[in-house]
Scaffold this active site. Sequence first.
Site, PDB file in Angstrom:
ATOM      1  N   HIS A 192      -5.281  -3.594  -2.327  1.00 28.17           N
ATOM      2  CA  HIS A 192      -5.052  -2.576  -3.366  1.00 28.17           C
ATOM      3  C   HIS A 192      -5.070  -3.162  -4.773  1.00 28.17           C
ATOM      4  O   HIS A 192      -4.884  -2.436  -5.743  1.00 28.17           O
ATOM      5  CB  HIS A 192      -3.719  -1.856  -3.133  1.00 28.17           C
ATOM      6  CG  HIS A 192      -3.828  -0.746  -2.142  1.00 28.17           C
ATOM      7  ND1 HIS A 192      -4.424   0.458  -2.421  1.00 28.17           N
ATOM      8  CD2 HIS A 192      -3.460  -0.678  -0.844  1.00 28.17           C
ATOM      9  CE1 HIS A 192      -4.390   1.234  -1.360  1.00 28.17           C
ATOM     10  NE2 HIS A 192      -3.815   0.566  -0.376  1.00 28.17           N
ATOM     11  N   LYS A 214     -11.882   0.109  -1.246  1.00 28.40           N
ATOM     12  CA  LYS A 214     -11.026   0.930  -2.107  1.00 28.40           C
ATOM     13  C   LYS A 214     -11.661   1.022  -3.498  1.00 28.40           C
ATOM     14  O   LYS A 214     -12.602   1.777  -3.673  1.00 28.40           O
ATOM     15  CB  LYS A 214      -9.614   0.361  -2.090  1.00 28.40           C
ATOM     16  CG  LYS A 214      -8.997   0.599  -0.700  1.00 28.40           C
ATOM     17  CD  LYS A 214      -7.651   0.001  -0.463  1.00 28.40           C
ATOM     18  CE  LYS A 214      -7.131   0.480   0.882  1.00 28.40           C
ATOM     19  NZ  LYS A 214      -6.462  -0.565   1.655  1.00 28.40           N
ATOM     20  N   SER A 221       0.797  -1.224   0.000  1.00 29.93           N
ATOM     21  CA  SER A 221       0.000   0.000   0.000  1.00 29.93           C
ATOM     22  C   SER A 221       0.829   1.274   0.000  1.00 29.93           C
ATOM     23  O   SER A 221       0.363   2.306  -0.466  1.00 29.93           O
ATOM     24  CB  SER A 221      -0.956  -0.009   1.193  1.00 29.93           C
ATOM     25  OG  SER A 221      -0.271  -0.304   2.387  1.00 29.93           O
TER      26      SER A 221
END
Length: 404
Positions: free
Chosen positions: A215, A246, A187
């Site tokens: 991610h 996300k 990240s």
Amino acid sequence: MTTTATRPQLAYLHDQLEDLKQKGTYFRLRVLDDRQEPECTFDGKHVINLASNNYLGLTTHPKLIEAALEATRKYGVGPGAVRTIAGTMRLHMDLEEKLARFKNVEACVVFQSGFTANAGTVSAILGKEDFIVSDELNHASIIDGARLSRAKILVYRHKDVAHAEEQLASVKDQPGRKLLITDGVFSMDGDIGPLPGLCAVAEKYGAIMMVDDAHSSGVLGRNGRGTIDHFGVHGRVDIQVGTLSKAIGAIGGYVCGSRDLIEFLYHRARPFLFSTSHPPSVTATCIAAIDVLEQEPERIEKLWENTRFFKKELGLLGFNIGGVTTPASETPITPILVGDGRLTMDFSRELFAEGVMATGIAFPTVPEGKARIRTIMTATHTQDQLQRALGVLKKVGKKLGIIG
Ligand SMILES: *Cc1c(COP(=O)(O)O)cnc(C)c1O
């Protein structure tokens, strides 16, 4: 006088905050006044947003908003209980089935967040006789899960497969179980975990293989299926964690794997057992988001097009975006390495004053001396927005002596 002023018992917290102010790493939360979009308003100031994880622009997608509203009207605002008591709604099961199909695995369990998915899973499946072999830059939620499990933790150098193997070899004659665990995308650096090498090593030593694709969900692999799909290591990763917070644009985390793994987590993962599940709005939003991933692949293409452009331009401006002593990013996360914590925070503040939101990240989120500005591209940034952001980065970078 307010009744919550610090009493002597907590005075040490005040002292520690003063300490952060001395070091220049104290921060105030930036407050978003409108929607999470590439151009928005924080603290009353209009800025170009390079800080969010809203990779595909789904936080404001009309289909997702509609799904949330419809589910709320139909099913109310909350599930009213933890999943194992009375809080499992049809929508929860639908989302788990949809994610399992999307990832091509037997089963899936959804948690309240990616954090609880990692921490709840690692702590549930291992005990104090066991071993966790973990990349030094793995996410905090993995580290916390490892600590809660009371297993012994062996850290290997970042992305160093040979070192991971050494760690596994060092305990191969011990009776405990071994878990090899990596982030799919890291990240803070934006580089990709070496999955094929790690899978091979896990297989050689009979270790459980686990990947945290927070991610990578919605970013890498076909239609955003993540790093397992990106590398084609299907069937070689026992536990795949993803996030719905996300690229998916809402909130939540999930674990994909065998039916036995998921059933076990239903029985033993503490956040699943002891914390209430998602409201219908969130679950319906996530279901709609998976449809969007399949129906609008052009979002992912645009994300990567913006990423390639922005990385190239940052490099041309002379910023240190990694690659010599630190790993180079391979994803829409591009760190601008500054080093010093105070200078990084000054850089971030000046950028904000000039209309660019790019958060400074310092110790303890990244190691001491490795402070950075983290930039993140999304599919919805326009060329004009990127050009303006680059102009500001150049101006402020020169002013603070970060670039020549
Ligand atoms: C953000 C992140 C998480 C946590 O996900 P949330 O859904 O925000 O709780 C877990 N692992 C990694 C690698 C992350 O970047």
